[in-house]
Design an enzyme around this catalytic site. Structure first.
Site, short mmCIF file in Angstrom:
data_model
loop_
_atom_site.label_atom_id
_atom_site.label_comp_id
_atom_site.label_asym_id
_atom_site.label_seq_id
_atom_site.Cartn_x
_atom_site.Cartn_y
_atom_site.Cartn_z
N HIS A 62 -3.98 -15.09 9.03
CA HIS A 62 -4.03 -15.64 7.66
C HIS A 62 -3.80 -17.16 7.66
O HIS A 62 -4.62 -17.93 7.15
CB HIS A 62 -2.94 -15.00 6.80
O1 RIB Z 1 -0.07 -12.37 3.04
C1 RIB Z 1 -0.03 -13.17 4.20
C2 RIB Z 1 0.79 -14.40 3.97
O2 RIB Z 1 2.12 -14.02 3.62
C3 RIB Z 1 0.93 -15.27 5.22
O3 RIB Z 1 1.10 -16.61 4.84
C4 RIB Z 1 2.19 -14.74 5.85
O4 RIB Z 1 2.81 -15.71 6.68
C5 RIB Z 1 3.02 -14.49 4.63
O5 RIB Z 1 3.59 -15.74 4.22
#
Ligand code: RIB
Ligand code: CA
Length: 310
Positions: A246
């Site tokens: 992500h």
């Molecule tokens: O949903 C994924 C996000 O939430 C990413 O940034 C992970 O690190 C958490 O912060």
């Protein structure tokens, strides 16, 4: 000309990978890293920022600042189950002698963000890869300063796909939907990387074995450890077969915007208590954000993997 960036994060494992990619990318100049409550409590986020910097050992030491330790409203929500008790999957980092790979800013994160934005009007990209509380505080305390930002690139939301913390909401938005709503309606030039696109890029056992493990440096060993990758069972922690990138993809979007395909849409955040808390809703409105829905996954993976090298 390097792109000047600030990374606001809640170091967790994928945030750590995002920091590694950012500092290993010649296209970027990381001016500062700010911490926000999210995957783990703020104090741990700030420790993890310094741990990851001692692993990266950047040539130019960024400013680092502590931000919000809770959302604008309500109680903090953490993700220890995914990121481990320490937020780095238990990965050990040899911090070596002499820490201080980040220069600690004495004030709060939002002041550092608007201060650097004022120093570099129209040139600074703010990457937000945790809950948006610090960004909202910047808008509350110094809206003029925030408007000096060139762009804001956010990892968050689930627009046309299901959530990951509830069936309807993604974690970063779910933790502080009020802050997210303030950010989306503020008129800033926003690019959003929601789960719709970040779920298209992930590490799997084959990539770990064939591309990460052979690098055999402190970074690649950190990647294997922090993902809880079991070389014998060929699985990630908790038996997972994939680890989604992500936050690293959000950095990738700044390094090379051509990696993704975007749509300009108006969105709103559900801030009412209930099963839709933190859900992103598409609306008809003038305030639009650029939302990434597609990515050239092989090209991004190549960029990410190649930059784990020293
Ligand atoms: O949903 C994924 C996000 O939430 C990413 O940034 C992970 O690190 C958490 O912060
Ligand atoms: Ca994050």
């Amino acid at each position: 000309m390097k792109k000047k960036v600030i990374i606001d994060c809640d170091v967790g494992v994928d945030d750590a990978l995002a920091l590694i990619l950012a500092f290993h990318s010649p296209e970027l100049e990381v001016k500062a890293i700010t911490g926000v409550n999210g995957n783990v409590p703020l104090d741990l986020v700030f420790i993890n920022i310094q741990k990851v910097l001692s692993l990266i050992r950047p040539g130019q030491r960024p400013l680092i600042a502590r931000g919000a330790d809770r959302p604008l409203k309500g109680k903090p929500v953490y993700a220890h189950s995914f990121h481990g008790a320490d937020g780095l999957g238990g990965a050990k980092i040899d911090r070596g002698e002499g820490g201080g790979w980040g220069q600690i800013f004495p004030g709060p994160a939002h002041e550092l963000i608007t201060g650097i934005a004022r120093q570099h009007p129209g040139e600074l990209t703010l990457m937000a890869i945790g809950p948006l509380t610090n960004i909202a505080l910047g808008l509350q305390k110094d809206p003029e300063g925030m408007r000096k930002l060139k762009e804001v690139v956010i990892m968050g939301g689930a627009v046309r796909t299901k959530g990951n913390i509830t069936p309807r909401a993604e974690f970063n938005i779910f933790v502080d939907p009020l802050a997210a709503q303030m950010v989306f309606e503020a008129g800033l030039p926003i690019t959003l990387a929601p789960l719709d696109v970040t779920h298209q890029v992930f590490l799997n056992p084959q990539l770990l074995e064939e591309r990460v493990r052979p690098i055999n440096n402190s970074i690649s060993r950190f990647v294997i450890d922090s993902l809880g990758y079991d070389l014998a069972r060929h699985r990630f922690r908790q038996g997972r077969e994939k680890f989604h990138l992500h936050d690293p993809l959000t950095v990738g979007v700044v390094i090379n915007p051509a990696l993704v395909e975007k749509e300009k849409i108006a969105i709103q955040v559900e801030t009412q208590e209930g099963e839709c808390w933190g859900k992103i809703i598409e609306i008809s409105g003038d305030q639009k954000v650029e939302v990434c829905f597609k990515v050239d996954s092989p090209k991004f993976l190549e960029l990410f993997l190649s930059r784990l090298e020293d």
